[in-house]
Design a protein around this motif. Sequence first.
Motif, PDB file in Angstrom:
ATOM      1  N   PRO A  35      25.310  13.286 -25.080  1.00 18.44           N
ATOM      2  CA  PRO A  35      25.884  13.753 -23.942  1.00 18.44           C
ATOM      3  C   PRO A  35      24.296  13.716 -22.217  1.00 18.44           C
ATOM      4  CG  PRO A  35      25.526  15.324 -26.108  1.00 18.44           C
ATOM      5  CD  PRO A  35      25.138  13.701 -25.891  1.00 18.44           C
ATOM      6  N   GLU A  36      23.568  13.050 -22.958  1.00 15.78           N
ATOM      7  CA  GLU A  36      22.749  12.645 -21.536  1.00 15.78           C
ATOM      8  C   GLU A  36      22.462  11.200 -21.511  1.00 15.78           C
ATOM      9  OE1 GLU A  36      20.312  10.955 -25.471  1.00 15.78           O
ATOM     10  OE2 GLU A  36      21.712  12.853 -24.753  1.00 15.78           O
ATOM     11  N   LEU A  37      23.380  10.532 -21.398  1.00 12.09           N
ATOM     12  CA  LEU A  37      23.900   8.849 -21.374  1.00 12.09           C
ATOM     13  C   LEU A  37      25.174   8.925 -21.620  1.00 12.09           C
ATOM     14  CD1 LEU A  37      22.402   6.279 -21.360  1.00 12.09           C
ATOM     15  CD2 LEU A  37      22.561   5.589 -23.766  1.00 12.09           C
ATOM     16  N   ARG A  38      24.685   7.693 -20.134  1.00  9.90           N
ATOM     17  CA  ARG A  38      26.727   7.486 -19.861  1.00  9.90           C
ATOM     18  C   ARG A  38      26.516   5.843 -19.313  1.00  9.90           C
ATOM     19  NH1 ARG A  38      30.296   9.188 -15.330  1.00  9.90           N
ATOM     20  NH2 ARG A  38      32.867   9.236 -15.502  1.00  9.90           N
ATOM     21  N   LEU A  39      27.624   5.306 -19.534  1.00  8.85           N
ATOM     22  CA  LEU A  39      27.622   3.773 -18.862  1.00  8.85           C
ATOM     23  C   LEU A  39      29.409   4.021 -18.246  1.00  8.85           C
ATOM     24  CD1 LEU A  39      27.566   2.257 -22.908  1.00  8.85           C
ATOM     25  CD2 LEU A  39      25.366   2.794 -21.093  1.00  8.85           C
ATOM     26  N   ARG A  40      29.051   3.011 -17.570  1.00  8.59           N
ATOM     27  CA  ARG A  40      30.546   3.275 -16.647  1.00  8.59           C
ATOM     28  C   ARG A  40      30.269   1.427 -15.787  1.00  8.59           C
ATOM     29  NH1 ARG A  40      30.474   4.963 -10.905  1.00  8.59           N
ATOM     30  NH2 ARG A  40      28.046   5.297 -11.102  1.00  8.59           N
ATOM     31  N   LEU A  41      31.682   0.803 -16.039  1.00  6.63           N
ATOM     32  CA  LEU A  41      31.817  -0.628 -16.044  1.00  6.63           C
ATOM     33  C   LEU A  41      32.802  -0.745 -14.586  1.00  6.63           C
ATOM     34  CD1 LEU A  41      31.253  -3.100 -16.706  1.00  6.63           C
ATOM     35  CD2 LEU A  41      33.018  -2.731 -18.439  1.00  6.63           C
ATOM     36  N   ILE A  42      32.780  -1.145 -13.921  1.00  5.31           N
ATOM     37  CA  ILE A  42      33.959  -1.604 -12.427  1.00  5.31           C
ATOM     38  C   ILE A  42      33.655  -2.333 -11.988  1.00  5.31           C
ATOM     39  CG2 ILE A  42      33.160  -0.604 -10.188  1.00  5.31           C
ATOM     40  CD1 ILE A  42      30.763   0.999 -11.064  1.00  5.31           C
ATOM     41  N   ARG A  43      35.101  -2.701 -11.919  1.00  3.35           N
ATOM     42  CA  ARG A  43      35.904  -3.732 -11.153  1.00  3.35           C
ATOM     43  C   ARG A  43      36.123  -4.135  -9.738  1.00  3.35           C
ATOM     44  NH1 ARG A  43      37.052  -8.482 -14.168  1.00  3.35           N
ATOM     45  NH2 ARG A  43      39.226  -9.297 -13.031  1.00  3.35           N
ATOM     46  N   SER A  44      35.687  -4.269  -8.391  1.00  2.00           N
ATOM     47  CA  SER A  44      35.610  -3.831  -7.643  1.00  2.00           C
ATOM     48  C   SER A  44      36.273  -5.217  -6.808  1.00  2.00           C
ATOM     49  CB  SER A  44      34.054  -4.242  -6.431  1.00  2.00           C
ATOM     50  OG  SER A  44      33.581  -3.043  -7.476  1.00  2.00           O
ATOM     51  N   TYR A  91      28.781 -11.234  -9.984  1.00  2.00           N
ATOM     52  CA  TYR A  91      29.300 -12.334  -9.262  1.00  2.00           C
ATOM     53  C   TYR A  91      30.230 -13.738  -9.781  1.00  2.00           C
ATOM     54  CZ  TYR A  91      26.801  -9.374  -6.012  1.00  2.00           C
ATOM     55  OH  TYR A  91      26.161  -8.491  -5.517  1.00  2.00           O
ATOM     56  N   ARG A  92      31.312 -13.805  -9.384  1.00  2.00           N
ATOM     57  CA  ARG A  92      32.338 -14.367  -9.356  1.00  2.00           C
ATOM     58  C   ARG A  92      31.588 -15.771  -9.991  1.00  2.00           C
ATOM     59  NH1 ARG A  92      37.816 -14.157  -6.591  1.00  2.00           N
ATOM     60  NH2 ARG A  92      37.999 -15.998  -7.434  1.00  2.00           N
ATOM     61  N   ASP A  93      30.615 -16.279  -9.381  1.00  2.00           N
ATOM     62  CA  ASP A  93      30.002 -17.385  -9.590  1.00  2.00           C
ATOM     63  C   ASP A  93      28.514 -17.830 -10.678  1.00  2.00           C
ATOM     64  OD1 ASP A  93      27.549 -15.857  -8.097  1.00  2.00           O
ATOM     65  OD2 ASP A  93      27.318 -17.145  -6.709  1.00  2.00           O
ATOM     66  N   TRP A  94      28.312 -15.961 -11.300  1.00  2.00           N
ATOM     67  CA  TRP A  94      27.768 -15.427 -12.295  1.00  2.00           C
ATOM     68  C   TRP A  94      25.806 -15.330 -11.895  1.00  2.00           C
ATOM     69  CZ3 TRP A  94      29.051 -20.157 -16.373  1.00  2.00           C
ATOM     70  CH2 TRP A  94      29.845 -20.312 -16.623  1.00  2.00           C
ATOM     71  N   SER A 138      32.127  -7.750 -10.415  1.00  2.00           N
ATOM     72  CA  SER A 138      31.706  -6.325 -12.031  1.00  2.00           C
ATOM     73  C   SER A 138      30.814  -5.606 -11.997  1.00  2.00           C
ATOM     74  CB  SER A 138      32.466  -6.770 -13.391  1.00  2.00           C
ATOM     75  OG  SER A 138      33.420  -7.226 -13.063  1.00  2.00           O
ATOM     76  N   THR A 139      30.410  -4.749 -11.945  1.00  2.00           N
ATOM     77  CA  THR A 139      29.406  -3.903 -12.560  1.00  2.00           C
ATOM     78  C   THR A 139      29.248  -2.756 -13.788  1.00  2.00           C
ATOM     79  OG1 THR A 139      29.152  -3.844  -9.901  1.00  2.00           O
ATOM     80  CG2 THR A 139      28.073  -2.126 -10.775  1.00  2.00           C
ATOM     81  N   ARG A 166      38.442 -17.780 -15.879  1.00  2.00           N
ATOM     82  CA  ARG A 166      37.179 -17.362 -14.999  1.00  2.00           C
ATOM     83  C   ARG A 166      37.484 -16.135 -14.534  1.00  2.00           C
ATOM     84  NH1 ARG A 166      40.352 -19.669 -10.632  1.00  2.00           N
ATOM     85  NH2 ARG A 166      38.194 -19.407  -9.271  1.00  2.00           N
ATOM     86  N   SER A 167      38.573 -15.021 -14.354  1.00  2.00           N
ATOM     87  CA  SER A 167      38.724 -13.899 -14.736  1.00  2.00           C
ATOM     88  C   SER A 167      37.384 -12.807 -15.330  1.00  2.00           C
ATOM     89  CB  SER A 167      40.616 -13.610 -14.731  1.00  2.00           C
ATOM     90  OG  SER A 167      40.550 -12.526 -16.629  1.00  2.00           O
ATOM     91  N   MET A 168      36.959 -13.518 -16.131  1.00  2.00           N
ATOM     92  CA  MET A 168      36.198 -12.212 -17.442  1.00  2.00           C
ATOM     93  C   MET A 168      34.758 -12.638 -16.626  1.00  2.00           C
ATOM     94  SD  MET A 168      36.654 -12.313 -21.337  1.00  2.00           S
ATOM     95  CE  MET A 168      35.717 -11.606 -21.971  1.00  2.00           C
ATOM     96  N   LEU A 169      34.376 -11.098 -17.320  1.00  2.00           N
ATOM     97  CA  LEU A 169      32.400 -11.526 -16.856  1.00  2.00           C
ATOM     98  C   LEU A 169      32.004 -10.426 -17.970  1.00  2.00           C
ATOM     99  CD1 LEU A 169      31.808 -11.503 -13.061  1.00  2.00           C
ATOM    100  CD2 LEU A 169      31.439 -13.617 -14.518  1.00  2.00           C
ATOM    101  N   VAL A 170      30.805 -10.903 -18.494  1.00  2.00           N
ATOM    102  CA  VAL A 170      30.445 -10.387 -19.792  1.00  2.00           C
ATOM    103  C   VAL A 170      28.872 -10.205 -19.392  1.00  2.00           C
ATOM    104  CG1 VAL A 170      29.981 -10.564 -22.209  1.00  2.00           C
ATOM    105  CG2 VAL A 170      31.415 -12.171 -21.051  1.00  2.00           C
ATOM    106  N   PHE A 171      28.926  -8.766 -19.822  1.00  2.00           N
ATOM    107  CA  PHE A 171      27.237  -8.640 -19.452  1.00  2.00           C
ATOM    108  C   PHE A 171      26.162  -8.630 -20.860  1.00  2.00           C
ATOM    109  CE2 PHE A 171      29.700  -6.809 -16.552  1.00  2.00           C
ATOM    110  CZ  PHE A 171      29.143  -6.171 -15.454  1.00  2.00           C
TER     111      PHE A 171
END
Length: 276
Positions: free
Chosen positions: A248-257, A158-161, A267-268, A72-77
């Motif tokens: 150099p022109e592409l960045r990914l960020r993964l955020i846990r709020s 979100y946690r409810d998917w 998660s974003t 339940r603590s995991m979310l996959v994009f």
Amino acid sequence: MASQWQNLLKNIGEWQGSFTKFSPEGQQLEDVPSILILEGLQDNKALRLTLNRFPQDKPPYNFTSEFSSLNRSMLVFEDGAFSKGSMQWSPVSEFGGEFGLKTDNERLRLVQLYTGESQLQSITLMREKLAGTSPPQRPILTPEQLIGEWRGEATTLYRDWSSDRMATHLKIETEGRDRLSQTLSFGTGSAVKTLRSTAKIEGSRLHFEDSEQPYQILLLPNGASSNCPTTIAPRKRFVLELGWLVRPELRLRLIRSYSDRGEWVHSTLVREEKQR
């Protein structure tokens, strides 16, 4: 929309790389070669994870696990990126988060761990490639690579998917020789929110002291960055984040709020491109 399980299946393969452990100050403590194999079972209704690590002057470490559902603590994009970790922060227990970003033949993973006294204990960076591939080598991330204007899209799960998407605009500028500022805007129309913060540059560390919860960005090998508080304070919102400058022109960020009650809320995944 694909299911969480279908998203996770995009990580199937043999991933060759290493586990590199850093202190909160960015000092490399160890670098251990690794092979992680994720394979489908029962027509991909289950998965087997096998991790082999090869520390110097020590016996190899082996771990195997089979599972057919997600914690339940995991979310996959949709692209296979994932976030998992503690669902609730407490000032008297250990706490942490794990992140995984993915391209066609590479993964970048990060683990941030805190002590029972809410102090950042260690950061472990995992750089992995699919067996038989030769992805590009990237240097340690520098502040100069981040300077500029970045536009992209953020997908929040979100946690409810349930999910939502919004446009993002990040502008990073220098302020003198040892400081930088960043202005982040997200949303559309009258719902746009703007956040501004400044950081002191100390080598590979960016110290942001003027936010609700002071935090640092640690610049790491392979274009990676770790963003988190060095100390988690009660009743303050905070985030844990992995960044990856893929090109150099592409960045990914993964955020846990986390909320001001220490509860994980969503998660974003942000995909942003530098404007020329």
